[in-house]
Design a protein around this motif. Sequence first.
Motif, mmCIF file in Angstrom:
data_model
loop_
_atom_site.group_PDB
_atom_site.id
_atom_site.type_symbol
_atom_site.label_atom_id
_atom_site.label_comp_id
_atom_site.label_asym_id
_atom_site.label_seq_id
_atom_site.Cartn_x
_atom_site.Cartn_y
_atom_site.Cartn_z
ATOM 1 N N MET A 210 -8.327 -14.653 -18.904
ATOM 2 C CA MET A 210 -8.620 -16.013 -18.437
ATOM 3 C C MET A 210 -7.794 -16.408 -17.217
ATOM 4 O O MET A 210 -8.028 -17.451 -16.620
ATOM 5 N N LEU A 211 -6.792 -15.601 -16.878
ATOM 6 C CA LEU A 211 -5.894 -15.949 -15.789
ATOM 7 C C LEU A 211 -5.914 -14.851 -14.740
ATOM 8 O O LEU A 211 -5.959 -13.668 -15.074
ATOM 9 N N TYR A 212 -5.880 -15.252 -13.473
ATOM 10 C CA TYR A 212 -5.765 -14.258 -12.418
ATOM 11 C C TYR A 212 -4.297 -13.880 -12.239
ATOM 12 O O TYR A 212 -3.430 -14.732 -12.094
ATOM 13 N N THR A 213 -4.024 -12.599 -12.256
ATOM 14 C CA THR A 213 -2.690 -12.098 -11.939
ATOM 15 C C THR A 213 -2.845 -10.947 -10.956
ATOM 16 O O THR A 213 -3.796 -10.163 -11.034
ATOM 17 N N PHE A 214 -1.904 -10.841 -10.037
ATOM 18 C CA PHE A 214 -1.987 -9.825 -8.991
ATOM 19 C C PHE A 214 -1.369 -8.513 -9.449
ATOM 20 O O PHE A 214 -0.305 -8.491 -10.057
ATOM 21 N N THR A 215 -2.046 -7.409 -9.139
ATOM 22 C CA THR A 215 -1.499 -6.073 -9.324
ATOM 23 C C THR A 215 -1.723 -5.298 -8.032
ATOM 24 O O THR A 215 -2.864 -5.175 -7.580
ATOM 25 N N GLY A 216 -0.650 -4.786 -7.455
ATOM 26 C CA GLY A 216 -0.805 -4.034 -6.220
ATOM 27 C C GLY A 216 0.502 -3.880 -5.473
ATOM 28 O O GLY A 216 1.550 -4.375 -5.892
ATOM 29 N N PRO A 217 0.468 -3.202 -4.320
ATOM 30 C CA PRO A 217 1.675 -2.993 -3.520
ATOM 31 C C PRO A 217 2.210 -4.293 -2.919
ATOM 32 O O PRO A 217 1.454 -5.234 -2.667
ATOM 33 N N ALA A 218 3.509 -4.300 -2.674
ATOM 34 C CA ALA A 218 4.163 -5.420 -2.003
ATOM 35 C C ALA A 218 5.277 -4.867 -1.125
ATOM 36 O O ALA A 218 5.946 -3.903 -1.490
ATOM 37 N N VAL A 219 5.434 -5.492 0.031
ATOM 38 C CA VAL A 219 6.462 -5.079 0.989
ATOM 39 C C VAL A 219 7.216 -6.320 1.445
ATOM 40 O O VAL A 219 6.612 -7.370 1.678
ATOM 41 N N TYR A 220 8.518 -6.185 1.583
ATOM 42 C CA TYR A 220 9.319 -7.275 2.156
ATOM 43 C C TYR A 220 10.147 -6.732 3.312
ATOM 44 O O TYR A 220 10.863 -5.735 3.175
ATOM 45 N N THR A 221 10.034 -7.392 4.470
ATOM 46 C CA THR A 221 10.895 -7.111 5.614
ATOM 47 C C THR A 221 11.297 -8.444 6.232
ATOM 48 O O THR A 221 10.608 -9.458 6.046
ATOM 49 N N GLU A 222 12.397 -8.448 6.954
ATOM 50 C CA GLU A 222 12.821 -9.676 7.611
ATOM 51 C C GLU A 222 11.807 -10.116 8.663
ATOM 52 O O GLU A 222 11.689 -11.302 8.974
ATOM 53 N N GLN A 223 11.054 -9.168 9.201
ATOM 54 C CA GLN A 223 10.102 -9.495 10.260
ATOM 55 C C GLN A 223 8.878 -10.235 9.717
ATOM 56 O O GLN A 223 8.435 -11.230 10.287
ATOM 57 N N ALA A 245 5.775 -1.345 9.423
ATOM 58 C CA ALA A 245 5.885 0.047 8.993
ATOM 59 C C ALA A 245 7.250 0.649 9.294
ATOM 60 O O ALA A 245 7.692 1.567 8.599
ATOM 61 N N SER A 246 7.945 0.153 10.333
ATOM 62 C CA SER A 246 9.234 0.729 10.726
ATOM 63 C C SER A 246 10.252 -0.373 10.948
ATOM 64 O O SER A 246 10.011 -1.300 11.728
ATOM 65 N N CYS A 247 11.375 -0.290 10.249
ATOM 66 C CA CYS A 247 12.446 -1.275 10.419
ATOM 67 C C CYS A 247 13.693 -0.744 9.733
ATOM 68 O O CYS A 247 13.708 0.384 9.241
ATOM 69 N N ASP A 248 14.721 -1.555 9.685
ATOM 70 C CA ASP A 248 15.957 -1.119 9.048
ATOM 71 C C ASP A 248 16.346 -2.027 7.893
ATOM 72 O O ASP A 248 17.520 -2.148 7.550
ATOM 73 N N ASN A 249 15.360 -2.681 7.284
ATOM 74 C CA ASN A 249 15.658 -3.599 6.189
ATOM 75 C C ASN A 249 14.470 -3.652 5.236
ATOM 76 O O ASN A 249 13.403 -3.113 5.517
ATOM 77 N N GLY A 250 14.661 -4.332 4.112
ATOM 78 C CA GLY A 250 13.557 -4.617 3.213
ATOM 79 C C GLY A 250 13.444 -3.714 2.003
ATOM 80 O O GLY A 250 14.358 -2.946 1.670
ATOM 81 N N SER A 274 23.475 5.483 9.396
ATOM 82 C CA SER A 274 22.952 4.602 10.441
ATOM 83 C C SER A 274 22.381 5.431 11.580
ATOM 84 O O SER A 274 22.751 6.578 11.786
ATOM 85 N N CYS A 275 21.454 4.834 12.282
ATOM 86 C CA CYS A 275 20.757 5.559 13.339
ATOM 87 C C CYS A 275 21.112 5.029 14.715
ATOM 88 O O CYS A 275 20.316 5.114 15.650
ATOM 89 N N ASP A 276 22.298 4.439 14.845
ATOM 90 C CA ASP A 276 22.741 3.925 16.145
ATOM 91 C C ASP A 276 21.718 3.001 16.775
ATOM 92 O O ASP A 276 21.364 3.112 17.953
ATOM 93 N N GLY A 277 21.211 2.083 15.964
ATOM 94 C CA GLY A 277 20.256 1.111 16.495
ATOM 95 C C GLY A 277 18.820 1.552 16.405
ATOM 96 O O GLY A 277 17.915 0.775 16.671
ATOM 97 N N LYS A 278 18.571 2.802 16.053
ATOM 98 C CA LYS A 278 17.201 3.287 15.937
ATOM 99 C C LYS A 278 16.647 2.931 14.557
ATOM 100 O O LYS A 278 17.368 2.635 13.625
ATOM 101 N N THR A 279 15.320 2.986 14.443
ATOM 102 C CA THR A 279 14.683 2.683 13.175
ATOM 103 C C THR A 279 15.105 3.682 12.111
ATOM 104 O O THR A 279 15.082 4.882 12.327
ATOM 105 N N GLU A 280 15.491 3.171 10.967
ATOM 106 C CA GLU A 280 15.929 4.053 9.890
ATOM 107 C C GLU A 280 14.870 4.226 8.812
ATOM 108 O O GLU A 280 14.737 5.307 8.245
#
Length: 551
Positions: A210-223, A245-250, A274-280
């Motif tokens: 009787m209730l809708y609930t979500f099932t699936g992937p989730a992503v969190y990034t600061e961007q 798709a590419s960042c250093d957080n999340g 760390s990648c010296d500022g590059k995407t990790e």
Amino acid sequence: METRRLIVFMVISVAILFGWQKFEESRRPPKPAVVANQTANTSASKPAEMSAADSAQLKSSGRLKVTTDVLQLEIDAQGGDIRQVALLKHGDVTDPKKPVTLLQDVKDRTYIAQTGLFADGMPNLPGPRTLFKLPGNEVKLPQGQDSVTVRLEAPELGGLKIAKLLTFKRGSYVIDVDYEITNGSTMPVTMSSYYRLLRDGQAPVGDPKMLYTFTGPAVYTEQKKFQKLEFSDIDKDKARDKYVASCDNGWIGIVQHYFTAVWLPASAKTPAESCDGKTELRYDIKKVGNLYSVGVIRDVAAIAPGQTFKTGVPLFVGPIETAMVAKLAPGLELTKDYGIFKVIASPLFWLLEKLHGLVGNWGWAIILLTVVVKAILYPLSAASYRSMAQMKAMAPRLERLKEQFGDDRQKFHQAMMELYKTEKINPLGGCLPMLLQMPIFMALYWVLVAAVELRHAPFMGWIIDLSATDPYFVWPLLLAGSMVVQTYMSPQPTDPMQAKMQRIMPIAFSVMFFFMPVGLVLYWLVNNLLTIAQQKFVEHQVEQAKKAAHA
């Protein structure tokens, strides 16, 4: 009139609620025909994609059972995959005495955690096809010990000694998944590691109908913050534009009603990696065969000859308890899905949690929350009650007008509007306050639906699970009774058909609550009882003011 407004309010609320649910359900993909135990191997020739051109069966080559105070797992020697995770503190939907199983690979369901290493020119690095050496058949977290580490040894490869380490901590749903790499060769080595969840697209067992609930992937990034992705978007290759798709957080994972499994790569960052500022980090979501792959790639820093290096990502597999997950990673509390009402729902749940801390019972906490919200909204509600009291006082005069004009409905309505104008009564005066309360009601609804804290939470008597329906329908019947009382407290419409509908609608409307969780029924019942009390209080005030005016 008040009851009609209440009915309109409830009908609009339910229409929005179920309309939103139907909209969300329409976005769900059809259930796929699941081919049991099918997955994919990571291709060394395409490391950036964490993909595979070929598929391999999820073979089983012996299992290691790990038990802590909150988790019971099975780790397969094939790939060192986590093939099963049961949550010991949370009962199964069909049998609360048994722990709920979140990750599993059984006949018709696949949901596992899989990791591996890859590098160009090194096709035999540990991955899904690697046969690890297990330390035994069973490991238990010893009494008085805060953690235990399971060490899985991979076959030696060209001077490389690689072990997969899984560390379990007391009272924690976080599993530290690490690779220990010792370079015994004469050349430095560079590689990447991946961590993913493989899952079929079926809804969880016991997902509410009787209730809708979500099932699936989730992503969190600061961007882009928190992003949910439908399985259907992945099927149509429309998912990539919805997350960074590419960042250093999340973090990245799969969410469902009450529970989630999430890789937390950002919390595992160390200066050595760390990648010296590059995407990790590179997040990757795709469909592989009949399964969905949801994971992250992180590059391993160059390992010099003779050096031992450790890299890894923690995995959270557990309930979405707000206080717990909020401490693990930014935005992880958003996996408790309040939909578009999260701005209101989040503080409401915060208050509900604080009240539970005072009384120690979620049922009484819901009652107290309803009282608090009702008190805060009283100024708005009082406007509706005053309007109702004025309309109720007009009932005898309206009845005389009806008798005077007989079947001439046009003249009757004209006379009725003149009467309202003379007495300075706005027949719609109570509608706006109710509409303003609607977002509160909707937010409370989602708070009670999403709260895993209410799952198998007892209240009183036979109510042992506030997230389930009342098996004896006593609380829904009490709710129906409160709606009938509200009907008789309201002025009867002059039109017989409207009067009949006014009596029938609350009872008909209350039927839907027979299939709702007890926590929601409890909230609505207490809300109705407080409404009746507030309405009587305002009517008394209006009556006293009228007597004082004529004194």
